[in-house]
Design a protein around this motif. Sequence first.
Motif, PDB file in Angstrom:
ATOM      1  N   SER A  75     -12.482  -6.574   4.061  1.00 40.67           N
ATOM      2  CA  SER A  75     -11.371  -7.339   3.482  1.00 40.67           C
ATOM      3  C   SER A  75     -10.423  -7.861   4.543  1.00 40.67           C
ATOM      4  CB  SER A  75     -10.596  -6.468   2.492  1.00 40.67           C
ATOM      5  OG  SER A  75     -10.044  -5.332   3.139  1.00 40.67           O
ATOM      6  N   LYS A 101     -12.284  -3.714  -5.481  1.00 36.64           N
ATOM      7  CA  LYS A 101     -12.383  -3.795  -4.032  1.00 36.64           C
ATOM      8  C   LYS A 101     -13.012  -5.127  -3.654  1.00 36.64           C
ATOM      9  CE  LYS A 101     -14.244  -1.138  -0.150  1.00 36.64           C
ATOM     10  NZ  LYS A 101     -15.048   0.041   0.245  1.00 36.64           N
ATOM     11  N   PRO A 102     -12.413  -5.894  -2.733  1.00 36.82           N
ATOM     12  CA  PRO A 102     -11.132  -5.627  -2.077  1.00 36.82           C
ATOM     13  C   PRO A 102      -9.958  -5.977  -2.992  1.00 36.82           C
ATOM     14  CG  PRO A 102     -11.982  -7.733  -1.339  1.00 36.82           C
ATOM     15  CD  PRO A 102     -13.029  -7.156  -2.245  1.00 36.82           C
ATOM     16  N   GLY A 103      -8.780  -5.504  -2.626  1.00 33.16           N
ATOM     17  CA  GLY A 103      -7.587  -5.873  -3.379  1.00 33.16           C
ATOM     18  C   GLY A 103      -6.982  -4.764  -4.205  1.00 33.16           C
ATOM     19  N   THR A 104      -7.361  -3.515  -3.940  1.00 30.68           N
ATOM     20  CA  THR A 104      -6.786  -2.397  -4.704  1.00 30.68           C
ATOM     21  C   THR A 104      -5.265  -2.406  -4.691  1.00 30.68           C
ATOM     22  OG1 THR A 104      -8.735  -1.029  -4.271  1.00 30.68           O
ATOM     23  CG2 THR A 104      -6.738   0.109  -4.959  1.00 30.68           C
ATOM     24  N   ARG A 149     -16.245  -4.207  -7.719  1.00 32.09           N
ATOM     25  CA  ARG A 149     -16.250  -4.909  -6.439  1.00 32.09           C
ATOM     26  C   ARG A 149     -16.499  -6.399  -6.634  1.00 32.09           C
ATOM     27  NH1 ARG A 149     -18.523  -2.353  -0.935  1.00 32.09           N
ATOM     28  NH2 ARG A 149     -18.059  -4.094   0.445  1.00 32.09           N
ATOM     29  N   THR A 154      -7.666 -11.409  -4.916  1.00 30.53           N
ATOM     30  CA  THR A 154      -6.711 -11.034  -5.965  1.00 30.53           C
ATOM     31  C   THR A 154      -5.926 -12.256  -6.445  1.00 30.53           C
ATOM     32  OG1 THR A 154      -5.244 -10.248  -4.189  1.00 30.53           O
ATOM     33  CG2 THR A 154      -6.445  -8.584  -5.444  1.00 30.53           C
ATOM     34  N   LYS A 209      -1.599  -1.305  -8.151  1.00 31.85           N
ATOM     35  CA  LYS A 209      -2.971  -0.947  -7.823  1.00 31.85           C
ATOM     36  C   LYS A 209      -3.916  -1.247  -8.991  1.00 31.85           C
ATOM     37  CE  LYS A 209      -2.117   2.645  -4.373  1.00 31.85           C
ATOM     38  NZ  LYS A 209      -2.464   4.016  -3.952  1.00 31.85           N
ATOM     39  N   ASN A 235      -4.503  -7.864   3.750  1.00 35.28           N
ATOM     40  CA  ASN A 235      -5.843  -8.188   4.241  1.00 35.28           C
ATOM     41  C   ASN A 235      -6.269  -9.547   3.689  1.00 35.28           C
ATOM     42  OD1 ASN A 235      -6.330  -5.865   5.778  1.00 35.28           O
ATOM     43  ND2 ASN A 235      -6.888  -4.708   3.953  1.00 35.28           N
ATOM     44  N   SER A 281       0.844  -1.187   0.000  1.00 37.23           N
ATOM     45  CA  SER A 281       0.000   0.000   0.000  1.00 37.23           C
ATOM     46  C   SER A 281       0.887   1.247   0.000  1.00 37.23           C
ATOM     47  CB  SER A 281      -0.946  -0.039   1.208  1.00 37.23           C
ATOM     48  OG  SER A 281      -1.939   0.954   1.094  1.00 37.23           O
ATOM     49  N   ALA A 318      -8.830  -9.736   0.731  1.00 37.21           N
ATOM     50  CA  ALA A 318      -8.247  -9.071  -0.441  1.00 37.21           C
ATOM     51  C   ALA A 318      -7.180  -9.952  -1.090  1.00 37.21           C
ATOM     52  CB  ALA A 318      -7.653  -7.722  -0.041  1.00 37.21           C
ATOM     53  N   SER A 373      -2.229  -7.828  -1.187  1.00 37.89           N
ATOM     54  CA  SER A 373      -2.585  -7.116   0.035  1.00 37.89           C
ATOM     55  C   SER A 373      -2.397  -8.007   1.255  1.00 37.89           C
ATOM     56  CB  SER A 373      -4.044  -6.663  -0.051  1.00 37.89           C
ATOM     57  OG  SER A 373      -4.503  -6.190   1.202  1.00 37.89           O
TER      58      SER A 373
END
Length: 243
Positions: A204, A114-117, A181, A142, A110, A135, A88, A138, A133
């Motif tokens: 997430s 969402k989640p996983g930006t 999403r 991903t 990025k 989380n 992040s 996430a 990520s």
Amino acid sequence: MGIGIVKVYSKPKVAILATGDELIDIDEIPREGKIRNSNSYTIAAQIKRIGGQPIILGICGDEIEDIKSKLKDSLEWADMVITTGGVSVGDADLVKEAFQEIGGDILFWKVNMKPGTPIAVAKYENKLIFGLSGNPAAASITFEKFVRPTILRLMGKSKLNLVKVESRLENEFTKVSNQNRYVRAITYYKDGQFFTKLPNKHSSGILTSLSGTNSLLYIRAGDGPFKNGDKIEVEILEYPEVE
């Protein structure tokens, strides 16, 4: 058939490295400010499910030299490396920088989902490094959208995408987001059609939000809200039971 030797694809060796000073492993006693490293085991299970060979490297703290050392060592033998955490924009988010400092070429950082930006993907020589990520939900989602197709490609597969089915929603989803999403879902088959329920928690960072789910509901940015009984399309992670 008189064929003594056949060509096959080997199982890709996938190294998994969890990063973060806050992490402890499953056999350690929890202390204030610490959380368990659940991501490595979740990701390893996902790799096993599709036929890959996961190798858990353990936990690496938020020290860029340590991260770089672990990456270099694993890239000597692994076909792919997956890290979790540190991608992040915080002071301790050093993974993307580590990718670059070992000579990796950042392909993207990025994504609009969402989640996983926060996801970073780099190419090191002829190998890929995925920074997911920290989380849990996430990282898991991903993995399904970005890592899973890549592993399948390494195994010589041609069908890379998750199966999509039309289903009917059995509860509501009222949140409207400006990002695409993916919502964890529970899908089952009954009387000739699919039905889908959504869990109550969608954060997430909540591992339990993955428990029992077998599908993903994709919601485009700005779409919604969704009502009970609406027709939806879900992506199947694990084929649902028939009720």
